[in-house]
Design an enzyme around this catalytic site. Structure first.
Site, PDB file in Angstrom:
ATOM      1  N   HIS A  97     -59.016  73.121  33.917  1.00 21.31           N
ATOM      2  CA  HIS A  97     -59.387  71.576  34.091  1.00 21.31           C
ATOM      3  C   HIS A  97     -60.926  71.544  33.665  1.00 21.31           C
ATOM      4  O   HIS A  97     -61.640  71.832  34.498  1.00 21.31           O
ATOM      5  CB  HIS A  97     -58.776  70.893  34.987  1.00 21.31           C
ATOM      6  N   CYS A  98     -61.411  70.886  32.473  1.00 18.06           N
ATOM      7  CA  CYS A  98     -62.681  70.866  32.233  1.00 18.06           C
ATOM      8  C   CYS A  98     -63.124  69.456  32.498  1.00 18.06           C
ATOM      9  O   CYS A  98     -62.716  68.593  31.837  1.00 18.06           O
ATOM     10  CB  CYS A  98     -62.867  71.094  30.730  1.00 18.06           C
ATOM     11  N   ILE A  99     -63.776  69.370  33.446  1.00 20.83           N
ATOM     12  CA  ILE A  99     -64.288  68.035  34.029  1.00 20.83           C
ATOM     13  C   ILE A  99     -65.244  67.409  33.054  1.00 20.83           C
ATOM     14  O   ILE A  99     -65.473  66.338  32.779  1.00 20.83           O
ATOM     15  CB  ILE A  99     -65.113  68.076  35.458  1.00 20.83           C
ATOM     16  N   ASN A 112     -63.405  65.793  30.482  1.00 18.91           N
ATOM     17  CA  ASN A 112     -62.478  64.871  31.133  1.00 18.91           C
ATOM     18  C   ASN A 112     -61.171  65.405  30.596  1.00 18.91           C
ATOM     19  O   ASN A 112     -60.129  64.389  30.456  1.00 18.91           O
ATOM     20  CB  ASN A 112     -62.817  63.533  30.838  1.00 18.91           C
TER      21      ASN A 112
END
Length: 316
Positions: free
Chosen positions: A218-220, A223
């Site tokens: 999950h790439c913050i 997003n």
């Protein structure tokens, strides 16, 4: 011969019915009409044509989705809910590019070659498009409630039973099951949140609260999850981002060095005439370290054919 012809004429005019020695010409019988067969059987009433029933709903499926995603454009765009981090990423990408376009590219166009700003514009558009596609694309979310074997539909869910996010009652979590895939036994784990047996290489994302096919991470900053459907634009984005950083560092230094040697100026005077070039060289050199490390790591994963989740699980 004449007698033979007279006999033939008398035979043609001969009538078998004689009344008082006079000949009578009978009328030809009228043909009887034959009814044509119809497609429908006899004595069977025709069935009325049934009208097609179209179900009209007031809400779409994404409006009932219980995950932590946000949908836009009638469900065509999907992303997570950490908007401020994504906006910060856009600023980090766009701000250096705009400064380079405004302060360095005109000088490069006149003194070096016009192809340098054109190539930079192409790389910037490619990076921005791949960034937006990664952030707004479905990463491979698996629909929920595909395996509801512990479902107790004949009981009232209000009688002290556990109910999931969509109101589906269940009694217990089923055990893992082994399936044969390409001659090998693979164990599938059950996700009690999504109510399904996860396919091979799928994983549940806690931030999005979804099971994602080939979930990498999950790439913050983007997003969104990175999975089966958006890993390719993600990889293009990080590669072009590193290329842009190196591009800006290299040609910003070329700008400063050419001002120093060609015009016979001191180094401080050259810096005073092109302070933005120095600022861009320092900023992009700092950015290229983490982004370059991430790109190198994903190149290693691509060569091995594994995801980040699988690599972390195997090493631990």
């Amino acid at each position: 011969m004449n007698q033979h012809i007279e006999n033939e004429e008398s035979f043609e005019n001969y009538n078998l019915n004689h009344t008082n020695g006079q000949q009578e010409h009978l009328p030809l019988p009228t043909p009887i009409p034959i009814p044509t067969p119809t497609a429908s059987p006899l004595n069977v009433p025709e069935q009325p044509e049934q009208q097609r029933v179209i179900r009209v709903t007031t809400k779409r499926n994404y409006e009932y989705f219980p995950g932590n995603n946000a949908f836009f454009c009638s469900g065509r765009l999907v992303t997570s809910r950490a908007y401020w981090v994504f906006l910060l990423s856009l600023v980090i990408l766009i701000a250096p590019a705009v400064l380079f376009f405004v302060f360095v590219c005109p000088w490069l166009w006149l003194h070096i070659h016009p192809v340098i700003p054109i190539l930079f514009a192409y790389l910037f558009v490619l990076a921005l498009a791949s960034m937006l596609k990664t952030s707004w694309t479905d990463p491979g979310i698996i629909p929920r409630n595909l395996d509801i074997s512990p479902l107790l539909s004949n009981k009232n869910p209000d009688n002290n039973m556990t109910v999931d996010d969509m109101g589906v009652p269940y009694e217990s979590i089923p055990p893992p099951k082994d399936v044969l895939i390409k001659g090998e036994m693979v164990r599938l784990k059950y996700c009690d949140t999504c109510r399904l047996y996860r396919p091979p290489r799928a994983s549940h994302c806690r931030q999005c609260n979804n099971c994602v096919e080939n979930e990498d991470h999950h790439c913050i900053w983007l997003n969104n999850c990175v999975g089966k459907r958006n890993y390719r634009p993600f990889f293009i984005f990080i590669v072009t981002s590193v290329t842009l950083c190196l591009y800006i560092v290299a040609f910003s230094l070329v700008h400063l060095i050419r001002l120093y040697f060609d015009n016979g100026l001191s180094f401080s005077t050259a810096l005073s005439k092109a302070p933005v070039s120095l600022l861009l060289a320092i900023l992009c050199f700092i950015l290229v370290i983490p982004v370059g490390g991430l790109t190198s790591y994903h190149c290693f994963l691509v060569f091995r054919g594994v995801t980040t989740h699988e690599q972390v699980c195997w090493t631990t």
